[in-house]
Motif scaffolding. Structure first.
Motif, PDB file in Angstrom:
ATOM      1  N   LYS A  87      85.181  46.746  24.850  1.00 37.64           N
ATOM      2  CA  LYS A  87      85.197  46.939  26.299  1.00 37.64           C
ATOM      3  C   LYS A  87      83.825  47.385  26.804  1.00 37.64           C
ATOM      4  O   LYS A  87      83.365  46.929  27.860  1.00 37.64           O
ATOM      5  CB  LYS A  87      86.258  47.970  26.681  1.00 37.64           C
ATOM      6  CG  LYS A  87      87.680  47.508  26.451  1.00 37.64           C
ATOM      7  CD  LYS A  87      88.694  48.570  26.812  1.00 37.64           C
ATOM      8  CE  LYS A  87      88.699  48.862  28.285  1.00 37.64           C
ATOM      9  NZ  LYS A  87      89.771  49.815  28.657  1.00 37.64           N
ATOM     10  N   ARG A  88      83.176  48.273  26.059  1.00 42.35           N
ATOM     11  CA  ARG A  88      81.875  48.772  26.491  1.00 42.35           C
ATOM     12  C   ARG A  88      80.846  47.641  26.548  1.00 42.35           C
ATOM     13  O   ARG A  88      80.039  47.560  27.484  1.00 42.35           O
ATOM     14  CB  ARG A  88      81.409  49.880  25.550  1.00 42.35           C
ATOM     15  CG  ARG A  88      80.128  50.570  26.017  1.00 42.35           C
ATOM     16  CD  ARG A  88      79.895  51.884  25.292  1.00 42.35           C
ATOM     17  NE  ARG A  88      79.798  51.696  23.852  1.00 42.35           N
ATOM     18  CZ  ARG A  88      80.698  52.121  22.977  1.00 42.35           C
ATOM     19  NH1 ARG A  88      81.801  52.741  23.404  1.00 42.35           N
ATOM     20  NH2 ARG A  88      80.519  51.937  21.683  1.00 42.35           N
ATOM     21  N   VAL A  89      80.884  46.743  25.566  1.00 41.10           N
ATOM     22  CA  VAL A  89      79.956  45.612  25.560  1.00 41.10           C
ATOM     23  C   VAL A  89      80.242  44.677  26.725  1.00 41.10           C
ATOM     24  O   VAL A  89      79.325  44.251  27.448  1.00 41.10           O
ATOM     25  CB  VAL A  89      80.036  44.853  24.217  1.00 41.10           C
ATOM     26  CG1 VAL A  89      79.302  43.518  24.306  1.00 41.10           C
ATOM     27  CG2 VAL A  89      79.455  45.697  23.090  1.00 41.10           C
ATOM     28  N   LEU A  90      81.515  44.348  26.947  1.00 45.56           N
ATOM     29  CA  LEU A  90      81.863  43.354  27.963  1.00 45.56           C
ATOM     30  C   LEU A  90      81.728  43.882  29.389  1.00 45.56           C
ATOM     31  O   LEU A  90      81.652  43.084  30.335  1.00 45.56           O
ATOM     32  CB  LEU A  90      83.295  42.863  27.727  1.00 45.56           C
ATOM     33  CG  LEU A  90      83.527  42.084  26.433  1.00 45.56           C
ATOM     34  CD1 LEU A  90      84.966  41.600  26.354  1.00 45.56           C
ATOM     35  CD2 LEU A  90      82.569  40.896  26.332  1.00 45.56           C
ATOM     36  N   LEU A  91      81.727  45.203  29.567  1.00 46.57           N
ATOM     37  CA  LEU A  91      81.611  45.772  30.906  1.00 46.57           C
ATOM     38  C   LEU A  91      80.199  46.259  31.215  1.00 46.57           C
ATOM     39  O   LEU A  91      79.963  46.823  32.285  1.00 46.57           O
ATOM     40  CB  LEU A  91      82.595  46.942  31.064  1.00 46.57           C
ATOM     41  CG  LEU A  91      84.074  46.582  31.069  1.00 46.57           C
ATOM     42  CD1 LEU A  91      84.937  47.832  31.154  1.00 46.57           C
ATOM     43  CD2 LEU A  91      84.407  45.649  32.237  1.00 46.57           C
ATOM     44  N   SER A  92      79.270  46.038  30.307  1.00 45.74           N
ATOM     45  CA  SER A  92      77.906  46.517  30.533  1.00 45.74           C
ATOM     46  C   SER A  92      77.189  45.655  31.571  1.00 45.74           C
ATOM     47  O   SER A  92      77.130  44.425  31.436  1.00 45.74           O
ATOM     48  CB  SER A  92      77.110  46.495  29.223  1.00 45.74           C
ATOM     49  OG  SER A  92      75.756  46.815  29.469  1.00 45.74           O
ATOM     50  N   PRO A  93      76.619  46.269  32.626  1.00 43.70           N
ATOM     51  CA  PRO A  93      75.852  45.493  33.610  1.00 43.70           C
ATOM     52  C   PRO A  93      74.632  44.798  33.011  1.00 43.70           C
ATOM     53  O   PRO A  93      74.042  43.938  33.662  1.00 43.70           O
ATOM     54  CB  PRO A  93      75.436  46.556  34.638  1.00 43.70           C
ATOM     55  CG  PRO A  93      76.409  47.674  34.466  1.00 43.70           C
ATOM     56  CD  PRO A  93      76.727  47.691  33.001  1.00 43.70           C
ATOM     57  N   SER A  94      74.242  45.178  31.779  1.00 39.93           N
ATOM     58  CA  SER A  94      73.113  44.488  31.156  1.00 39.93           C
ATOM     59  C   SER A  94      73.411  43.006  30.948  1.00 39.93           C
ATOM     60  O   SER A  94      72.482  42.189  30.865  1.00 39.93           O
ATOM     61  CB  SER A  94      72.766  45.143  29.815  1.00 39.93           C
ATOM     62  OG  SER A  94      73.830  45.006  28.888  1.00 39.93           O
ATOM     63  N   LEU A  95      74.694  42.627  30.867  1.00 39.22           N
ATOM     64  CA  LEU A  95      75.046  41.207  30.748  1.00 39.22           C
ATOM     65  C   LEU A  95      74.608  40.420  31.978  1.00 39.22           C
ATOM     66  O   LEU A  95      74.409  39.212  31.906  1.00 39.22           O
ATOM     67  CB  LEU A  95      76.552  41.049  30.534  1.00 39.22           C
ATOM     68  CG  LEU A  95      77.131  41.667  29.256  1.00 39.22           C
ATOM     69  CD1 LEU A  95      78.634  41.451  29.191  1.00 39.22           C
ATOM     70  CD2 LEU A  95      76.458  41.096  28.018  1.00 39.22           C
ATOM     71  N   PHE A 121      81.165  37.569  35.055  1.00 40.35           N
ATOM     72  CA  PHE A 121      81.285  39.008  34.820  1.00 40.35           C
ATOM     73  C   PHE A 121      82.509  39.575  35.530  1.00 40.35           C
ATOM     74  O   PHE A 121      83.264  40.386  34.966  1.00 40.35           O
ATOM     75  CB  PHE A 121      80.008  39.707  35.299  1.00 40.35           C
ATOM     76  CG  PHE A 121      79.933  41.160  34.943  1.00 40.35           C
ATOM     77  CD1 PHE A 121      79.816  41.567  33.624  1.00 40.35           C
ATOM     78  CD2 PHE A 121      79.984  42.128  35.932  1.00 40.35           C
ATOM     79  CE1 PHE A 121      79.737  42.911  33.296  1.00 40.35           C
ATOM     80  CE2 PHE A 121      79.901  43.470  35.620  1.00 40.35           C
ATOM     81  CZ  PHE A 121      79.780  43.859  34.295  1.00 40.35           C
ATOM     82  N   GLU A 122      82.734  39.153  36.779  1.00 39.93           N
ATOM     83  CA  GLU A 122      83.898  39.626  37.520  1.00 39.93           C
ATOM     84  C   GLU A 122      85.195  39.130  36.892  1.00 39.93           C
ATOM     85  O   GLU A 122      86.215  39.822  36.911  1.00 39.93           O
ATOM     86  CB  GLU A 122      83.806  39.176  38.985  1.00 39.93           C
ATOM     87  CG  GLU A 122      82.668  39.808  39.762  1.00 39.93           C
ATOM     88  CD  GLU A 122      82.782  41.323  39.851  1.00 39.93           C
ATOM     89  OE1 GLU A 122      83.920  41.828  39.872  1.00 39.93           O
ATOM     90  OE2 GLU A 122      81.736  42.002  39.883  1.00 39.93           O
ATOM     91  N   GLU A 123      85.176  37.933  36.335  1.00 38.50           N
ATOM     92  CA  GLU A 123      86.356  37.402  35.650  1.00 38.50           C
ATOM     93  C   GLU A 123      86.701  38.258  34.431  1.00 38.50           C
ATOM     94  O   GLU A 123      87.871  38.556  34.178  1.00 38.50           O
ATOM     95  CB  GLU A 123      86.094  35.954  35.231  1.00 38.50           C
ATOM     96  CG  GLU A 123      87.292  35.240  34.621  1.00 38.50           C
ATOM     97  CD  GLU A 123      86.983  33.806  34.228  1.00 38.50           C
ATOM     98  OE1 GLU A 123      87.941  33.061  33.939  1.00 38.50           O
ATOM     99  OE2 GLU A 123      85.790  33.434  34.198  1.00 38.50           O
ATOM    100  N   VAL A 124      85.678  38.664  33.688  1.00 36.05           N
ATOM    101  CA  VAL A 124      85.894  39.526  32.520  1.00 36.05           C
ATOM    102  C   VAL A 124      86.432  40.887  32.956  1.00 36.05           C
ATOM    103  O   VAL A 124      87.375  41.422  32.367  1.00 36.05           O
ATOM    104  CB  VAL A 124      84.581  39.689  31.732  1.00 36.05           C
ATOM    105  CG1 VAL A 124      84.724  40.765  30.662  1.00 36.05           C
ATOM    106  CG2 VAL A 124      84.188  38.365  31.095  1.00 36.05           C
ATOM    107  N   LYS A 125      85.845  41.464  34.003  1.00 31.86           N
ATOM    108  CA  LYS A 125      86.317  42.757  34.495  1.00 31.86           C
ATOM    109  C   LYS A 125      87.776  42.693  34.917  1.00 31.86           C
ATOM    110  O   LYS A 125      88.556  43.599  34.627  1.00 31.86           O
ATOM    111  CB  LYS A 125      85.453  43.204  35.682  1.00 31.86           C
ATOM    112  CG  LYS A 125      84.073  43.702  35.302  1.00 31.86           C
ATOM    113  CD  LYS A 125      83.222  43.975  36.533  1.00 31.86           C
ATOM    114  CE  LYS A 125      83.858  44.991  37.446  1.00 31.86           C
ATOM    115  NZ  LYS A 125      82.988  45.253  38.628  1.00 31.86           N
ATOM    116  N   ALA A 126      88.149  41.617  35.603  1.00 33.30           N
ATOM    117  CA  ALA A 126      89.539  41.470  36.039  1.00 33.30           C
ATOM    118  C   ALA A 126      90.479  41.364  34.843  1.00 33.30           C
ATOM    119  O   ALA A 126      91.563  41.945  34.835  1.00 33.30           O
ATOM    120  CB  ALA A 126      89.678  40.244  36.941  1.00 33.30           C
ATOM    121  N   ALA A 127      90.074  40.620  33.814  1.00 33.21           N
ATOM    122  CA  ALA A 127      90.920  40.467  32.628  1.00 33.21           C
ATOM    123  C   ALA A 127      91.120  41.800  31.907  1.00 33.21           C
ATOM    124  O   ALA A 127      92.208  42.101  31.418  1.00 33.21           O
ATOM    125  CB  ALA A 127      90.309  39.438  31.677  1.00 33.21           C
TER     126      ALA A 127
END
Length: 513
Positions: free
Chosen positions: A249-257, A289-295
């Motif tokens: 979760k930390r990797v996928l929610l990082s704004p660095s992406l 990124f928003e799609e990942v956050k929603a999931a």
């Protein structure tokens, strides 16, 4: 020109929403919708639709080129009035406004802005020459503001490119330092192997896998964790750390992406409140990124990935003792069984378990009711909080942009419009500054029923949620086949272990704390 509600029988309103990532990323679409709905009620109009164009810049697209709004404008007979939150949500150039007003005049439509100069609503009737004049003056102000914003963004980006050399340290997961193509020094670029791992995580997430399941897969593929990978970069031997759900979760929610620089988990911003870039080649787009956050935000705690349409009582409750993965109910010869399906998913399991459905469900019901049946059920009631800071940050950004273009106002009319905008924003900021932060709170309220009561009246799906809500977990080990049915059932019961020591705050005598 103004009208009373009686002048508008059956008035149909279209609410237009626009959000530009580059210049007004933090503006809330919900806020725009609510402002439009309030204005429609004031007009006595029925809202017949919404044209939501998100991540669309008004400086790069005309109203007719935007996906949602352009589709509505091609069907002028479907509505009578268009409502925007403010004029800059509609256009940012005089040319676009002239085109829009010609269209409105040709089709007899009204253009309404819920917050016009001074904060009050502004309604434009294109049959009036004064309305056309006011429209052009406002469009001129919007175009001047847009040009000033563009110049500041260009200047900020140029400064970042000049100063944005990679200065060492640990790069964010997914990036690697490379020499700059122009000039001396280093910058960050995508690391193909780490990006491949990120894409695997996203693909599994969008396929319905929970973060823990994704972590299990990454470990099975011997993919290094971020900390181990940084050990390798620094010439140290990795310590063999394991992926866990929180790391995923930390990797996928990082704004660095998105290519944004972060510090202590927050985005670093420049003097114009724009995110500081770490690369010219970000891994994800804003939409992705928003799609990942929603999931990641869709799964309720304790019931991640549960299917709502299944009749399997123990889905999400029964696990294989060997691989700790879920067991699924499948049909057999005249009956059904719960089985471990790790191998069918390409995951390792040294001793996959299987057990007859009626045996294990009977056991689970008996043991659960023995442990929990007599205790009262408390319902969690959540009261939402309110934090004025996000909106205050938006207003702060808008005020900074306005103050930066004050000197560009050359006429008294332009300066008056500028002052009205500033006064309205500062008035709202004053209100927000005086509004305290209210935290979300949760209370446990007695339902007057016990777990046995809920079990008795519930179907398999509702009973499964009771098991999940109490944190009940059942594990089954692989057993020996063959023998008499009675012996097989006895051995199956010996292979089961149940843990129903879940959310103790729901038990009598415990407190909500």
């Amino acid at each position: 020109m103004t009208y009373t509600n009686n002048d508008r029988p059956g008035l149909r309103a279209l609410i237009a929403v626009r959000l530009s990532v580059r210049t007004d990323e933090s503006t809330s679409p919900k806020r725009q919708r609510e402002a439009g709905e309030e204005e429609a009620r004031r007009l006595g109009a029925e809202v017949v639709g919404y044209a939501e164009d998100l991540d669309v810049s008004a400086t790069r697209t005309t109203p007719f080129e935007r996906p949602e709004l352009g589709n509505w404008l091609a069907r002028p007979d479907d509505f009578d009035v268009i409502i925007w939150w403010r004029l800059d949500r509609a256009v940012r150039s005089m040319g676009d406004m002239a085109e829009l007003t010609r269209w409105a005049k040709r089709h007899g439509k009204r253009l309404v802005f819920a917050e016009g100069p001074g904060g009050s609503s502004l309604e434009l009737d294109m049959t009036s020459i004064m309305s056309e004049l006011i429209t052009m003056l406002l469009a001129f102000a919007a175009q001047m503001e847009s040009q000033a914003i563009k110049e500041r963004v260009t200047s900020a980006n140029a400064a970042l490119r000049a100063m944005g050399r990679y200065s060492g340290g640990l790069p964010p997961y997914g990036y690697a330092p490379v020499q700059r193509p122009v000039g001396e020094g280093w910058t960050l670029a995508q690391d193909p192997k780490r990006v491949e791992a990120i894409e695997t995580m996203i693909r599994m997430l969008l396929d319905g896998n929970a973060p823990n399941a994704i972590a299990f897969h990454l470990n099975s593929e011997d993919i290094l964790t971020p900390r181990d990978w940084n050990d390798v970069r620094q010439g140290r031997n990795p310590k063999g750390r394991k992926w866990v759900g929180q790391t995923v979760k930390r990797v996928l929610l990082s704004p660095s992406l998105l290519g944004h620089q972060t510090y202590a988990g927050s985005v670093v911003r420049d003097g114009n409140s724009l995110p500081v870039s770490i690369t010219s080649d970000p891994i994800l787009t804003r939409d992705r990124f928003e799609e990942v956050k929603a999931a990641l935000g869709e799964r309720p705690k304790g019931a991640a990935g549960t299917r709502k349409d299944t009749g399997a009582l123990l889905l999400g409750v029964l696990h294989c003792a060997s691989c700790k993965g879920r067991m699924y109910r499948v049909p057999a010869h005249g009956y059904s069984v719960y089985v471990c399906r790790a191998r069918t998913k390409g995951l390792p399991c040294e001793a996959p378990a299987a057990i007859k459905t009626d045996w294990v469900e009977e056991y689970a019901e008996r043991e659960f009711l023995k442990e929990w049946g007599g205790f009262p059920v408390l319902e969690r009631v959540t009261y939402p909080g309110y934090d004025p800071r996000p909106e205050l940050e938006e207003i702060t950004t808008e005020l900074r942009e306005l103050y930066a273009v004050r000197e560009s106002r050359r006429s008294r009319v332009g300066l008056a419009i500028w002052q009205e905008q500033v006064d309205a924003l500062e008035g709202r900021a004053e209100v927000l500054e005086a509004t305290p932060v209210q935290k979300e709170r949760t209370e446990l309220v007695p339902t007057g029923k016990t777990y046995a009561d809920y079990w008795r009246i519930g179907d398999a799906r509702e009973r499964r949620f009771v098991l999940l809500d109490t944190g009940t977990r059942l594990e089954c080990a692989k057993g020996q086949r063959g023998g008499r049915p009675a012996d097989m059932k006895r051995r199956a019961m010996e292979r089961l272990s149940i843990d129903s020591q879940g959310t103790r705050v729901q038990r009598q005598g415990d407190t909500a704390a």
